[in-house]
Design an enzyme around this catalytic site. Structure first.
Site, PDB file in Angstrom:
ATOM      1  N   ARG A   1       0.875  -1.314   0.045  1.00 33.81           N
ATOM      2  CA  ARG A   1       0.101  -0.198   0.049  1.00 33.81           C
ATOM      3  C   ARG A   1       0.935   1.199   0.132  1.00 33.81           C
ATOM      4  NH1 ARG A   1      -1.358   2.480   4.448  1.00 33.81           N
ATOM      5  NH2 ARG A   1      -1.513   0.361   5.666  1.00 33.81           N
TER       6      ARG A   1
ATOM      7  N   TYR B   1     -16.341  16.500 -16.441  1.00 40.62           N
ATOM      8  CA  TYR B   1     -16.733  15.207 -16.460  1.00 40.62           C
ATOM      9  C   TYR B   1     -17.851  15.015 -15.243  1.00 40.62           C
ATOM     10  CZ  TYR B   1     -16.219  10.287 -15.360  1.00 40.62           C
ATOM     11  OH  TYR B   1     -16.655   8.860 -14.950  1.00 40.62           O
TER      12      TYR B   1
ATOM     13  N   LYS C   1      -7.977   5.698 -19.797  1.00 41.00           N
ATOM     14  CA  LYS C   1      -8.328   6.274 -21.135  1.00 41.00           C
ATOM     15  C   LYS C   1      -6.820   6.173 -22.053  1.00 41.00           C
ATOM     16  CE  LYS C   1     -12.174   7.209 -19.324  1.00 41.00           C
ATOM     17  NZ  LYS C   1     -11.931   7.517 -17.690  1.00 41.00           N
TER      18      LYS C   1
END
Length: 384
Positions: A45, A97, A195
């Protein structure tokens, strides 16, 4: 080195084995020599070797100080918003967005307000800055109307009015292959690496790149405290995807321009109302795009003369090569209806003010043959 070379050469072979492909360190923890004495890694982590390679790669591409990889684009947005406190204000691009809008709405309940502004209007943007303004949130190009904001001008002017303001740019639609906001004066760059960076529609990932150590340490603490890190396998997939970023962007941009020109053709004038593509000279921010971008990108939006949701649905369900799906930036061409898909959580009044019409359709151009894509759109428009 030129950018294409830099991407490839900055991914070093594994010093332990000589492996040309980045190893996937699929481990949660690491053996320590003694308590607190280790090789720079104690728990995944906090740090992971595969993630570290991805973060260094993006840092170099964005000309930043350091980067952080998150489990999604919205996880990276959320980390930046956690820099704020009750009473702070955000100026955000109005055509934002839908997922980011939803997140900003959650923070409103926590006492952090957002003023949505058309950031292509520089005077209005700067005049909106108050003593409580801590972030200016830009998307350039925006989603889905492809507005282009002058990042350099806004960065310079905002600092003069309020030196504590941080300029954040969501660079998802452009990617570092097209523009580098930190070089234009921004403080933080965020990406939905889902993306263009990963580029194959097989990863959910987010990235943040910052310009200085102070921002890095604050965001690193937030990342470690909240735990929204990117998994080793998804780091590896993103590294693999980034290697072909320039090849894809060049082709997608070239094809997008040709498709935008087809949509603009007079033979489609009875069906198509507006075309949104910064590469076309009639785009209101065309000259800003010419100034700050290397290419015009692979996203096109357009609206129909018959401005109804039903008309848009008729087109988006009639394509054969363009697949009806959320997301963008992959190798396969996608078509989407923002009002009922990506921006369905955005209230009607805000959508209207941002110019998101009921009939607006968004295209994400892939790497298929452009003539085939044009033929597919042509037959879909004939369905109207």
């Amino acid at each position: 080195m030129k950018e294409e070379t830099k991407i490839i050469q900055n991914i070093l072979s594994d010093p332990l084995t000589g492996a040309i492909s980045t190893p996937i360190y699929q481990t949660s923890t690491y053996v320590q020599e003694s308590p607190g004495i280790h090789k720079g890694f104690d728990y995944t982590r906090t740090n992971n070797p595969t993630r570290k390679i991805l973060e260094k790669l993006i840092t170099n591409l964005e000309y930043g100080y350091a980067s952080l990889a998150f489990s999604s684009g919205l996880a990276s947005v959320d980390a930046v918003l956690k820099l704020l406190k009750i009473g702070d204000e955000i100026i955000a691009v109005d055509d934002i967005y839908g997922g980011t809008f939803r997140l900003l709405n959650l923070y409103k309940k926590l006492g952090i307000s957002t003023n949505f502004v058309d950031t292509t209007d520089i005077e209005k943007t700067i005049s909106s800055i108050s003593d409580n303004t801590k972030l200016i949130w830009l998307e350039s190009p925006t989603n889905p109307t492809l507005k282009i904001s002058d990042i350099e001008f806004i960065s310079n002017k905002s600092k003069k009015k309020n030196p504590t303001v941080l300029v954040v740019v969501d660079n998802t639609f452009a990617s570092p292959a097209i523009q580098n906001p930190l070089k234009l004066g921004a403080d933080i760059v965020v990406h939905s690496a889902t993306k263009y960076l990963s580029g194959h529609s097989d990863v959910l990932a987010g990235l943040i790149t910052v310009k200085n150590i102070d921002l890095y340490e604050k965001l690193k603490y937030i990342q470690n405290a909240t735990g929204g890190v990117l998994s080793p396998i998804d780091c590896w997939l993103t590294i693999r995807g980034v290697q072909t970023l320039y090849l894809r962007i060049k082709k997608q941009s070239k094809s997008a321009y040709k498709i935008a020109s087809f949509l603009k053709d007079k033979k489609n004038s009875d069906k198509i109302d507006k075309i949104y593509y910064p590469g076309l000279s009639h785009h209101k921010n065309h000259f800003i795009a010419v100034k700050q971008q290397r290419y015009f990108g692979g996203i096109i939006s357009f609206s129909l003369k018959k401005n109804t949701i039903e008309s848009a649905k008729q087109v988006v369900t009639s394509t054969r090569l363009f697949k009806l799906a959320e997301s963008l930036g992959g190798t396969k061409s996608l078509i989407c209806h923002p009002v009922t898909m990506t921006h369905k959580s955005t209230p009607l009044d805000i959508r209207i003010n941002a110019g998101i019409q009921d009939s607006m359709i968004r295209l994400s151009i892939g790497i298929e043959n452009v003539d085939d894509l044009i033929e597919d759109l042509d037959q879909a428009l004939k369905a109207l």
